[in-house]
Design a protein around this motif. Structure first.
Motif, short mmCIF file in Angstrom:
data_model
loop_
_atom_site.label_atom_id
_atom_site.label_comp_id
_atom_site.label_asym_id
_atom_site.label_seq_id
_atom_site.Cartn_x
_atom_site.Cartn_y
_atom_site.Cartn_z
N GLU A 233 0.94 -1.29 -0.16
CA GLU A 233 -0.03 0.00 -0.02
C GLU A 233 0.96 1.06 0.15
O GLU A 233 0.59 2.49 -0.69
CB GLU A 233 -1.04 0.15 1.11
N ALA A 234 1.90 1.32 0.84
CA ALA A 234 2.80 2.51 0.87
C ALA A 234 3.61 2.56 -0.28
O ALA A 234 3.80 3.73 -0.98
CB ALA A 234 3.70 2.38 1.81
N ILE A 235 3.99 1.49 -1.12
CA ILE A 235 4.63 1.67 -2.54
C ILE A 235 3.53 2.21 -3.63
O ILE A 235 4.03 3.03 -4.22
CB ILE A 235 5.04 0.30 -3.03
N LEU A 236 2.33 1.76 -3.50
CA LEU A 236 1.31 2.20 -4.30
C LEU A 236 1.09 3.56 -4.23
O LEU A 236 1.00 4.40 -5.25
CB LEU A 236 0.04 1.44 -4.12
N ALA A 237 0.90 4.04 -3.12
CA ALA A 237 0.75 5.46 -2.68
C ALA A 237 1.84 6.42 -2.99
O ALA A 237 1.73 7.40 -3.56
CB ALA A 237 0.44 5.92 -1.18
N ALA A 238 2.94 5.68 -2.80
CA ALA A 238 4.14 6.66 -3.27
C ALA A 238 4.49 6.88 -4.72
O ALA A 238 4.97 7.91 -5.32
CB ALA A 238 5.39 6.01 -2.60
N ASP A 239 3.96 5.89 -5.84
CA ASP A 239 4.04 5.95 -7.11
C ASP A 239 5.33 6.23 -7.71
O ASP A 239 5.43 7.39 -8.13
CB ASP A 239 2.76 7.11 -7.68
#
Length: 313
Positions: A233-239
């Motif tokens: 989720e954190a990786i997706l949010a950081a894009d």
């Protein structure tokens, strides 16, 4: 987790391409300086080496590369089972992670170089009066240069060490100068391991390299430690704009295709544009001469991304 520990510790961290044109790769350099010599032991103290060692054991793949690159390869009689470069290194079943002191001593070494100190290895070797150098993973390239110079003193190959450091400095400076600098800095996610995900922060050796060429780590404010676990989720949010994979070897076997197939990851910029780059896991986990090769690969990846961005604009 054993795989993760090995990769993370190493990151905490062709030599021929590092040398100046016409310079012999992995050749014997002329011995310099008299003995005995005193060099840092890796624990804030020092070790005295009474004579030029000609029975060196390296239990560190990085140290093995350094020794051959400075011209001390002919002094090396055995290396650990992970030291796979250069090909002529005398690879054995010795281990730097689960060392057998009796087996090490059986080679009658006059110098042992280690990157880790499991089970009190250094103390055990000291009791056998075997000089031991601890060259653990440095925080940045300056630490790498210092270790190369220390090995030059310890082995009597100071000239070879000085040449290697000078060549690496020149090539790194050129790569940093040539790295593209887009108006908006590129962000990256560096994957050390998968399931769960582990990454690096800018305070690591790898992080410092990527920072040198202008890359920006995805937000690390909520991460703990230098090699933190991070959620999908954190990786997706950081894009991130780019994804670098260091878990591409037999133990990790991640590829751009496997990353692209992860549920939900198709929305990430790096995935949408196919800006996922698989690194050589051995080079990426060591901090020796081939660090220049790693930096060169990263700069080439950056050029590809910037060129595609300009074309799209």
């Amino acid at each position: 987790m054993a795989r993760l520990a090995a990769v993370a510790s190493a990151c905490l961290m062709a030599a021929a391409s590092l040398l100046a044109p016409g310079q012999q790769a992995f050749g014997a350099s002329t011995p310099q300086g008299g003995f005995p010599v005193r060099v840092p032991d890796g624990w804030g103290g020092s070790v005295v080496i009474s004579h030029r060692p000609d029975r060196i054991i390296s239990l560190s793949p990085t140290a093995t590369e350094m020794l051959f690159a400075i011209g001390a390869g002919h002094q090396v009689i055995a290396v650990d089972n992970d030291s796979d470069y250069p090909p002529q290194a005398p690879r054995t079943s010795l281990s730097g992670y689960t060392p057998n002191v009796e087996a090490i001593a059986g080679y009658r070494p006059d110098l042992v170089v280690i990157a880790y100190n499991p089970h009190g290895l250094a103390a055990a070797l000291a009791r056998l009066h075997i000089p031991t150098l601890m060259l653990g993973a440095p925080a940045n390239l300056s630490g790498t240069y210092s270790q190369i110079e220390e090995l030059g003193i310890a082995t009597g190959d100071r000239v070879g060490a000085a040449r290697l450091v000078a060549s690496m400095r020149a090539q790194v400076a050129r790569l940093v100068a040539e790295a593209p600098r887009p108006p908006k800095p590129l962000t990256y996610y560096y994957e050390l391991d998968y399931n769960p995900y582990y990454t690096v922060t800018p305070d690591t050796f790898i992080g410092s390299l990527l920072k040198m060429v202008g890359l920006v780590d995805i937000d690390t404010s909520t991460k703990a430690g230098a090699y933190p676990e991070i959620s999908a989720e954190a990786i997706l949010a950081a894009d991130p704009d780019l994804i670098f994979l260091a878990d591409t070897g037999p133990d990790g076997a991640q590829t751009p295709a496997t990353v692209s197939a992860r549920p939900g990851w198709q929305v990430i910029t790096a995935v949408r544009h196919h800006w996922i780059f698989a690194l050589n896991p051995d080079i990426a986990s060591r901090w020796g001469p081939r660090t220049v090769d790693l930096l060169r690969a990263v700069v080439e990846d950056m050029r590809e991304v910037v060129a595609e961005e300009r074309h799209a604009a």
